[in-house]
Every structure is written in structure tokens, then in C-alpha cells.
Design a protein around this motif. Sequence first.
Motif, short mmCIF file in Angstrom:
data_model
loop_
_atom_site.label_atom_id
_atom_site.label_comp_id
_atom_site.label_asym_id
_atom_site.label_seq_id
_atom_site.Cartn_x
_atom_site.Cartn_y
_atom_site.Cartn_z
N THR A 172 1.03 -1.15 -0.07
CA THR A 172 0.02 0.01 0.08
C THR A 172 0.92 1.19 0.24
OG1 THR A 172 -0.10 -0.14 2.26
CG2 THR A 172 -1.98 -0.97 1.17
N ASP A 173 2.02 1.17 0.53
CA ASP A 173 2.76 2.45 0.66
C ASP A 173 3.69 2.58 -0.71
OD1 ASP A 173 2.02 2.97 3.11
OD2 ASP A 173 3.74 2.02 4.17
N GLY A 174 3.99 1.47 -1.29
CA GLY A 174 4.96 1.47 -2.37
C GLY A 174 6.40 2.12 -2.26
N ILE A 175 7.21 2.64 -3.14
CA ILE A 175 8.27 3.35 -3.07
C ILE A 175 7.91 4.88 -3.57
CG2 ILE A 175 10.67 3.59 -3.74
CD1 ILE A 175 10.67 0.45 -3.65
N HIS A 176 8.52 5.99 -2.94
CA HIS A 176 8.37 7.19 -3.45
C HIS A 176 9.90 7.83 -2.76
CE1 HIS A 176 4.38 6.12 -4.58
NE2 HIS A 176 4.05 5.56 -3.31
N THR A 177 10.52 8.21 -3.76
CA THR A 177 11.84 8.79 -3.47
C THR A 177 12.42 9.68 -4.40
OG1 THR A 177 14.17 8.13 -2.49
CG2 THR A 177 13.24 6.81 -4.20
N GLU A 178 13.09 10.64 -3.68
CA GLU A 178 13.70 11.59 -4.39
C GLU A 178 15.21 11.64 -4.15
OE1 GLU A 178 11.78 15.45 -4.39
OE2 GLU A 178 10.10 14.74 -4.83
N PRO A 179 16.02 10.47 -4.89
CA PRO A 179 17.41 10.23 -4.58
C PRO A 179 18.46 11.72 -4.71
CG PRO A 179 16.97 9.06 -6.35
CD PRO A 179 15.53 9.50 -5.82
N LEU A 234 15.17 -3.14 -8.79
CA LEU A 234 14.22 -3.38 -8.26
C LEU A 234 13.94 -4.84 -7.96
CD1 LEU A 234 11.80 -0.85 -9.63
CD2 LEU A 234 12.29 -0.79 -7.40
N VAL A 235 13.21 -5.49 -7.02
CA VAL A 235 12.83 -6.72 -6.95
C VAL A 235 11.43 -6.66 -6.07
CG1 VAL A 235 14.11 -7.44 -4.74
CG2 VAL A 235 13.34 -9.07 -6.31
N CYS A 236 10.63 -7.42 -6.15
CA CYS A 236 9.17 -7.43 -5.70
C CYS A 236 9.04 -9.15 -5.43
CB CYS A 236 8.09 -6.95 -6.70
SG CYS A 236 6.52 -7.10 -5.78
N VAL A 237 8.61 -9.16 -4.17
CA VAL A 237 8.47 -10.75 -3.58
C VAL A 237 7.12 -10.56 -3.20
CG1 VAL A 237 9.08 -12.40 -2.13
CG2 VAL A 237 10.78 -10.89 -3.01
N SER A 287 -2.24 -6.81 -5.41
CA SER A 287 -0.93 -7.25 -5.16
C SER A 287 -0.66 -7.00 -3.67
CB SER A 287 0.17 -6.13 -5.88
OG SER A 287 -0.17 -6.27 -7.40
N THR A 288 0.05 -8.04 -3.36
CA THR A 288 0.74 -8.30 -1.99
C THR A 288 2.14 -8.70 -2.03
OG1 THR A 288 0.05 -10.51 -1.70
CG2 THR A 288 -1.48 -8.70 -1.16
N GLY A 289 2.85 -8.10 -1.06
CA GLY A 289 4.38 -8.57 -0.81
C GLY A 289 5.28 -7.12 -0.53
N VAL A 290 6.40 -7.35 -0.68
CA VAL A 290 7.53 -6.32 -0.57
C VAL A 290 8.32 -5.83 -1.67
CG1 VAL A 290 7.37 -6.77 2.16
CG2 VAL A 290 9.15 -7.86 0.33
N ILE A 291 8.58 -4.80 -1.68
CA ILE A 291 9.54 -4.14 -2.88
C ILE A 291 10.90 -3.65 -2.30
CG2 ILE A 291 9.75 -2.48 -4.71
CD1 ILE A 291 6.79 -2.39 -4.45
N ALA A 292 12.08 -4.32 -2.71
CA ALA A 292 13.33 -3.95 -2.36
C ALA A 292 13.92 -3.08 -3.48
CB ALA A 292 14.35 -4.81 -1.85
N CYS A 343 5.90 -9.59 -9.28
CA CYS A 343 6.31 -9.77 -7.97
C CYS A 343 6.35 -11.56 -7.70
CB CYS A 343 5.03 -9.29 -7.02
SG CYS A 343 4.89 -7.70 -6.63
N ASP A 344 7.55 -11.86 -8.55
CA ASP A 344 8.12 -13.29 -8.49
C ASP A 344 9.35 -13.38 -8.31
OD1 ASP A 344 9.23 -12.22 -11.02
OD2 ASP A 344 8.00 -13.68 -12.21
#
Length: 82
Positions: free
Chosen positions: A2-9, A21-24, A71-76, A46-47
Motif C-alpha cells: 500500500t505504501d510503495g516506494i516514493h523517493t527523490e534520491p 528493483l525486486v518484488c516478492v 498485489s501483496t508483498g514487499v519491494i526492495a 512480484c515473482d
Amino acid sequence: MTDGIHTEPSLSEGRTYRLNLVCVGTGRAQLAFTPTSAGTETEVPCDRSVVQQRITAHEPIRIDVDGTKGSTGVIAWQIDAI
């Protein structure tokens, strides 16, 4: 996701970087850049597959990764200088 990734590096202007990026979990996520010239909008399954995107910083960049509906899981993620 639900939060996703939102960044300004903080990236050095004119340098090239690799975004990993990887989604599990289940489903998929959507990668987008602002400005759109910074990188290509890409679907991230997400595999446990690693998706790589080349970024060249010419101005401040915003990276957004959001899970699609259901979708469910985590993103790195990781950014490396090339």
C-alpha cells in the motif's frame, strides 16, 4: 504494497546509475520516473525477478513504484553508480 516506494534520491548531475528493483509476493508493481526522460516506465512482476533500469541524472529525479490492485508483498530497491 500500500505504501510503495516514493523517493527523490540525491544523484550527481550527468552521472549514470543503475536502479535494481525486486518484488516478492503476488501480483505486480509499476515503476515510473519524473521527469519521464530519466527512465522508462516498467512493470515489475512480484515473482522475485530483478528488474534493472539505467538512470542518467540531468535534473532532480523522482522514482515511484506502486503495487497494482490486489498485489501483496514487499519491494526492495538499490541504486548503484555505474
